[in-house]
Write a protein that holds these residues in place. Structure first.
Motif, PDB file in Angstrom:
ATOM      1  N   TRP A  47       0.841  -1.202   0.000  1.00 17.96           N
ATOM      2  CA  TRP A  47       0.000   0.000   0.000  1.00 17.96           C
ATOM      3  C   TRP A  47       0.875   1.252   0.000  1.00 17.96           C
ATOM      4  CZ3 TRP A  47      -5.070  -1.838   2.279  1.00 17.96           C
ATOM      5  CH2 TRP A  47      -6.164  -1.210   1.636  1.00 17.96           C
ATOM      6  N   SER A  48       1.876   1.236  -0.868  1.00 14.53           N
ATOM      7  CA  SER A  48       2.813   2.360  -0.901  1.00 14.53           C
ATOM      8  C   SER A  48       2.179   3.621  -1.470  1.00 14.53           C
ATOM      9  CB  SER A  48       4.051   1.990  -1.716  1.00 14.53           C
ATOM     10  OG  SER A  48       3.690   1.587  -3.027  1.00 14.53           O
ATOM     11  N   TYR A  49       1.019   3.464  -2.129  1.00 15.84           N
ATOM     12  CA  TYR A  49       0.254   4.650  -2.509  1.00 15.84           C
ATOM     13  C   TYR A  49      -1.147   4.514  -1.932  1.00 15.84           C
ATOM     14  CZ  TYR A  49      -2.262   8.262  -4.958  1.00 15.84           C
ATOM     15  OH  TYR A  49      -3.042   9.362  -5.228  1.00 15.84           O
ATOM     16  N   HIS A  50      -1.539   5.499  -1.153  1.00 18.00           N
ATOM     17  CA  HIS A  50      -2.894   5.526  -0.612  1.00 18.00           C
ATOM     18  C   HIS A  50      -3.375   6.960  -0.549  1.00 18.00           C
ATOM     19  CE1 HIS A  50      -6.475   4.811   1.676  1.00 18.00           C
ATOM     20  NE2 HIS A  50      -6.048   5.549   2.680  1.00 18.00           N
ATOM     21  N   ALA A  51      -4.501   7.229  -1.198  1.00 19.70           N
ATOM     22  CA  ALA A  51      -5.144   8.541  -1.143  1.00 19.70           C
ATOM     23  C   ALA A  51      -6.401   8.400  -0.290  1.00 19.70           C
ATOM     24  CB  ALA A  51      -5.497   9.020  -2.545  1.00 19.70           C
ATOM     25  N   PRO A  52      -6.372   8.859   0.956  1.00 16.34           N
ATOM     26  CA  PRO A  52      -7.528   8.661   1.841  1.00 16.34           C
ATOM     27  C   PRO A  52      -8.770   9.390   1.337  1.00 16.34           C
ATOM     28  CG  PRO A  52      -5.945  10.165   2.835  1.00 16.34           C
ATOM     29  CD  PRO A  52      -5.285   9.603   1.626  1.00 16.34           C
ATOM     30  N   TYR A  53      -9.908   8.737   1.492  1.00 16.45           N
ATOM     31  CA  TYR A  53     -11.152   9.327   0.986  1.00 16.45           C
ATOM     32  C   TYR A  53     -11.975  10.005   2.076  1.00 16.45           C
ATOM     33  CZ  TYR A  53     -14.069   5.685   3.063  1.00 16.45           C
ATOM     34  OH  TYR A  53     -14.728   4.873   3.965  1.00 16.45           O
ATOM     35  N   ALA A  54     -11.571   9.892   3.341  1.00 19.27           N
ATOM     36  CA  ALA A  54     -12.359  10.438   4.448  1.00 19.27           C
ATOM     37  C   ALA A  54     -12.718  11.899   4.182  1.00 19.27           C
ATOM     38  CB  ALA A  54     -11.589  10.324   5.762  1.00 19.27           C
ATOM     39  N   GLY A  55     -14.014  12.191   4.246  1.00 21.04           N
ATOM     40  CA  GLY A  55     -14.536  13.505   3.904  1.00 21.04           C
ATOM     41  C   GLY A  55     -15.314  13.486   2.597  1.00 21.04           C
ATOM     42  N   HIS A  56     -15.189  12.375   1.865  1.00 24.57           N
ATOM     43  CA  HIS A  56     -15.905  12.169   0.600  1.00 24.57           C
ATOM     44  C   HIS A  56     -16.975  11.079   0.767  1.00 24.57           C
ATOM     45  CE1 HIS A  56     -12.793  14.005  -2.322  1.00 24.57           C
ATOM     46  NE2 HIS A  56     -12.314  14.206  -1.099  1.00 24.57           N
ATOM     47  N   ASP A  57     -17.254  10.701   1.974  1.00 22.65           N
ATOM     48  CA  ASP A  57     -18.050   9.497   2.244  1.00 22.65           C
ATOM     49  C   ASP A  57     -19.425   9.515   1.601  1.00 22.65           C
ATOM     50  OD1 ASP A  57     -16.178  10.377   4.362  1.00 22.65           O
ATOM     51  OD2 ASP A  57     -16.591   8.424   5.252  1.00 22.65           O
ATOM     52  N   GLY A  58     -20.112  10.640   1.680  1.00 22.64           N
ATOM     53  CA  GLY A  58     -21.488  10.684   1.184  1.00 22.64           C
ATOM     54  C   GLY A  58     -21.575  10.433  -0.308  1.00 22.64           C
ATOM     55  N   ILE A  59     -20.787  11.152  -1.079  1.00 16.36           N
ATOM     56  CA  ILE A  59     -20.883  11.033  -2.535  1.00 16.36           C
ATOM     57  C   ILE A  59     -20.339   9.692  -3.006  1.00 16.36           C
ATOM     58  CG2 ILE A  59     -18.674  12.217  -2.943  1.00 16.36           C
ATOM     59  CD1 ILE A  59     -21.904  12.265  -5.111  1.00 16.36           C
ATOM     60  N   GLN A  60     -19.301   9.171  -2.360  1.00 13.69           N
ATOM     61  CA  GLN A  60     -18.764   7.893  -2.808  1.00 13.69           C
ATOM     62  C   GLN A  60     -19.737   6.751  -2.509  1.00 13.69           C
ATOM     63  OE1 GLN A  60     -14.690   6.961  -1.929  1.00 13.69           O
ATOM     64  NE2 GLN A  60     -13.935   8.940  -2.650  1.00 13.69           N
ATOM     65  N   LEU A  61     -20.395   6.807  -1.378  1.00 15.88           N
ATOM     66  CA  LEU A  61     -21.430   5.815  -1.099  1.00 15.88           C
ATOM     67  C   LEU A  61     -22.513   5.883  -2.172  1.00 15.88           C
ATOM     68  CD1 LEU A  61     -22.642   3.747   1.052  1.00 15.88           C
ATOM     69  CD2 LEU A  61     -24.021   5.695   1.798  1.00 15.88           C
ATOM     70  N   ALA A  62     -22.903   7.083  -2.539  1.00 15.93           N
ATOM     71  CA  ALA A  62     -23.973   7.277  -3.516  1.00 15.93           C
ATOM     72  C   ALA A  62     -23.578   6.780  -4.905  1.00 15.93           C
ATOM     73  CB  ALA A  62     -24.367   8.752  -3.572  1.00 15.93           C
ATOM     74  N   ILE A  63     -22.350   7.037  -5.309  1.00 11.47           N
ATOM     75  CA  ILE A  63     -21.906   6.568  -6.632  1.00 11.47           C
ATOM     76  C   ILE A  63     -21.965   5.049  -6.681  1.00 11.47           C
ATOM     77  CG2 ILE A  63     -20.000   6.452  -8.276  1.00 11.47           C
ATOM     78  CD1 ILE A  63     -18.984   9.108  -7.069  1.00 11.47           C
TER      79      ILE A  63
END
Length: 683
Positions: A47-63
């Motif tokens: 996992w040498s590259y990880h872009a955290p999504y925390a703060g995008h939870d609502g829209i990503q769940l919806a997609i």
């Protein structure tokens, strides 16, 4: 089109408890993985590259929840972890990707971690070039519309990707063609460390597109589950029912750094970091579930414990999974070619009336369009009344096959190729032919898409093959100058995953084009435009002629010297060989390579064993040209057969001039080939 009121299908009170629980569970699993990912790197597990999504939870769940697998098409970007989970991927699959295991469904460990995909569900593999998949989504949207399916193509991306030119081209194209594409822009205010104000003048980047005729713009709170679900539901309804694109901008926050190689402490204030944590979407959703008494604290705590156990089990299973096999690096570099049974060597003995090079191309295109109704062609100036491309290679095709299969592309080379990539993703039966540019020299704007498409098969671990033939009118001898008379095959040959063919005669042009279209994968089909109407290139062309990749053709047999060539210089080399023979100087063998990648090493080496001397001739520059690879091959595998140094003839290290005097001074000619060959003979 301005934002219209979005109907509220989902509310905290009306949404079924089972659905609310599923959403909470997905969000908890996602957040647990999001927070756990950096630990794998600290332990040197992956996992040498990880872009955290925390703060995008609502829209990503919806997609993810809006995506219907094997029907809709989804293009995620590197921050879309919760999108992938909500779309059906498991926590184990996410970890397999993160630690690059052989059983990673996204790429088998070939692509960067956090680049999630499952092509068998239409969760497409995308590259690391931000926003480039918008063009693929548009191409897929074009296929959805053509085949009349009630589905959508979804492109998910960050707001900074909208600064990319090809994103504008994608949205412009979807707007013009009225395609069912949803562009979801997850706006967290930063492009790594660059604030949005340095990216665009608009506070909301979606408002840059308010003047687009058919594009509907929707804004939502990407931190809020219900607002995001309602926005995605409306976007999908509109895209399907109206067959028009939607740009959905979701306002998010980025709670952490851009990635594990970034440190937001260097550019964000304490106040800002505290602010984004206060707006944690997961914490807000949990509070709502409790406040409106849809769940008790005990019920949610129970789910929390179940999630911990699931993550633990997924971690254990993923750690036990096999690593990639080093020997597998050569798997899926190239797609499977069409194999000719009737013409295994790409040779024929038919006699009759000769066909010009351009006519052979035109007739072959038409024959293949009749053979496979799922074949398409587009490019610049392709379909305007009687015109068919800048040189009329595709003349008459739109009249016979209709404007939905033969149509004009905009003056945007990356759009032409990028949408070809996307349309080919819709179904493996589809074959796309594009004129990548009006002249080969104009192809450079498409290079990002070319590189991306070149490794699609390898990157997806064999799950997706872009079945595309790129036609380019190449070379000089027409007095065209820069951007109209140069060669690019030497530069392109350094990129693995693309077959490159370069015919010199009409029959080979027809045979190689037929093979290219029928094959899987990406083929660069170079057409020496100076030969389109030239009687020297005219030959008898069998109706069903096929030329396999990687099969050279001996155009003239000889014993004293081998000339390796292709394209325009094949004819110049034949003329030089004829002159040498007439003067009693040498008996020269001329090999027309036809196929550069793959290359017919066997024919080349067998000829050198016989003649012991070799001259490499091509139109492109000597320095950096494809002849350098030919020379290296011969040096490594045929050095013991040589009685003289390898000699090369080509253009000097300079652009091609427009004035005919300058062009003649630059491009190879018969006399230069004759002189070089004579020097080798006398060595």
């Amino acid at each position: 089109m301005k934002d219209l009121k979005v109907p509220k299908q989902y509310t905290i009170k009306k949404t079924p408890k089972e659905t609310l629980e599923n959403w909470y569970r997905l969000m908890k699993i996602g957040r647990a993985l999001d927070e756990k990912a950096p630990n794998y790197l600290k332990q040197a597990i992956g996992w040498s590259y990880h872009a955290p999504y925390a703060g995008h939870d609502g829209i990503q769940l919806a997609i993810g929840q809006s995506f219907e697998k094997k029907k809709d098409h989804l293009y995620m970007y590197y921050r879309d972890m919760l999108t992938a989970l909500a779309g059906g991927m498991t926590s184990e699959e996410i970890i397999l990707n993160g630690i690059s295991k052989a059983t990673d469904p996204s790429s088998g460990g070939r692509h960067m971690s956090n680049h999630l995909a499952k092509p068998e569900w239409n969760m497409h593999s995308v590259s690391s070039a931000t926003g480039n998949h918008t063009l693929h989504a548009v191409g897929t949207g074009r296929a959805i519309k053509y085949y009349g399916e009630k589905a959508v193509s979804i492109s998910s991306q960050g707001e900074s990707s909208v600064s990319e030119g090809y994103v504008y081209e994608a949205i412009t194209g979807a707007d013009k063609e009225e395609l069912p594409v949803i562009f979801v822009v997850q706006d967290n205010g930063y492009g790594i460390s660059v604030p949005k104000k340095d990216q665009t003048a608009q506070r909301k980047v979606a408002n840059n597109f308010t003047g687009f005729k058919n594009l509907r713009i929707i804004h939502c709170n990407g931190k809020d589950v219900f607002d995001s679900m309602n926005a995605m539901a409306e976007a999908k309804r509109y895209a399907i029912e109206e067959s028009k694109p939607v740009l959905l901008q979701a306002n998010c926050v980025r709670m952490g750094s851009h990635s594990n190689s970034d440190d937001h402490l260097l550019y964000r204030s304490d106040a800002e970091r505290n602010y984004v944590v206060e707006y944690d979407p997961l914490a807000k959703y949990r509070r709502l579930l409790l406040r409106y008494e849809r769940f008790t604290e005990e019920e949610l705590n129970k789910i929390d414990e179940e999630v911990k156990l699931e993550i633990k089990a997924s971690h254990k299973a993923a750690m036990a999974a096999p690593d990639p096999d080093p020997a597998s690096i050569f798997d899926h570099v190239f797609s499977d070619p069409y194999v000719s049974e009737k013409y295994p060597e790409g040779l024929h003995n038919e006699e009759g009336e000769k066909t010009k090079f351009i006519t052979a191309l035109n007739e072959t295109l038409k024959a293949e369009f009749r053979n496979n109704p799922d074949t398409f062609i587009w490019g610049q100036d392709m379909a305007n009344k009687d015109k068919g491309g800048i040189f009329n290679v595709s003349k008459g095709m739109q009249a016979e096959f209709g404007e939905k299969r033969v149509f004009n592309g905009p003056i945007a080379e990356d759009f032409i190729l990028g949408t070809a990539n996307g349309m080919s993703r819709y179904h493996e039966k589809i074959r796309v032919v594009v004129e990548g540019a009006e002249f080969a020299d104009y192809f450079w704007p498409a290079m990002e898409q070319y590189v991306d498409t070149s490794h699609d098969l390898w990157r997806s671990n064999g799950k997706f093959s872009p079945n595309v033939t790129i036609r380019l009118a190449s070379g000089g001898y027409i007095g065209g100058g820069m951007y109209h008379s140069q060669n690019i095959e030497g530069s392109l040959a350094a990129i693995p995953g693309v077959r490159i063919v370069y015919p010199s005669f009409a029959d080979d042009a027809a045979g190689l084009l037929r093979t290219s279209i029928r094959s899987e994968g990406l083929t660069m089909f170079m057409e020496p435009k100076a030969l389109y109407q030239d009687p020297k290139a005219a030959t008898v062309v069998p109706d069903d002629f096929e030329v396999p990749f990687g099969k050279a053709r001996i155009r003239r047999e000889g014993s004293d010297l081998t000339i390796l060539t292709y394209g325009n210089t094949t004819h110049l080399s034949l003329d030089a060989a004829k002159k040498l023979a007439e003067e009693g100087i040498a008996d020269v063998e001329v090999i027309d390579l036809r196929s550069l990648i793959p290359l017919d090493e066997e024919t080349i080496l067998n000829s050198i064993k016989k003649t012991n001397k070799v001259l490499v001739v091509h139109e492109d520059k000597v320095f950096g040209g494809f002849g350098g690879e030919l020379s290296a091959l011969i040096n490594e595998k045929g050095f013991e057969y040589l009685d003289a140094p390898i000699k090369r003839v080509g253009s000097p290290f300079t652009p091609v001039g427009f004035n005919r005097i300058l062009e003649q001074a630059i491009l190879p000619n018969t006399q230069r080939i004759y002189t070089a060959a004579k020097e080798l003979i006398e060595y």
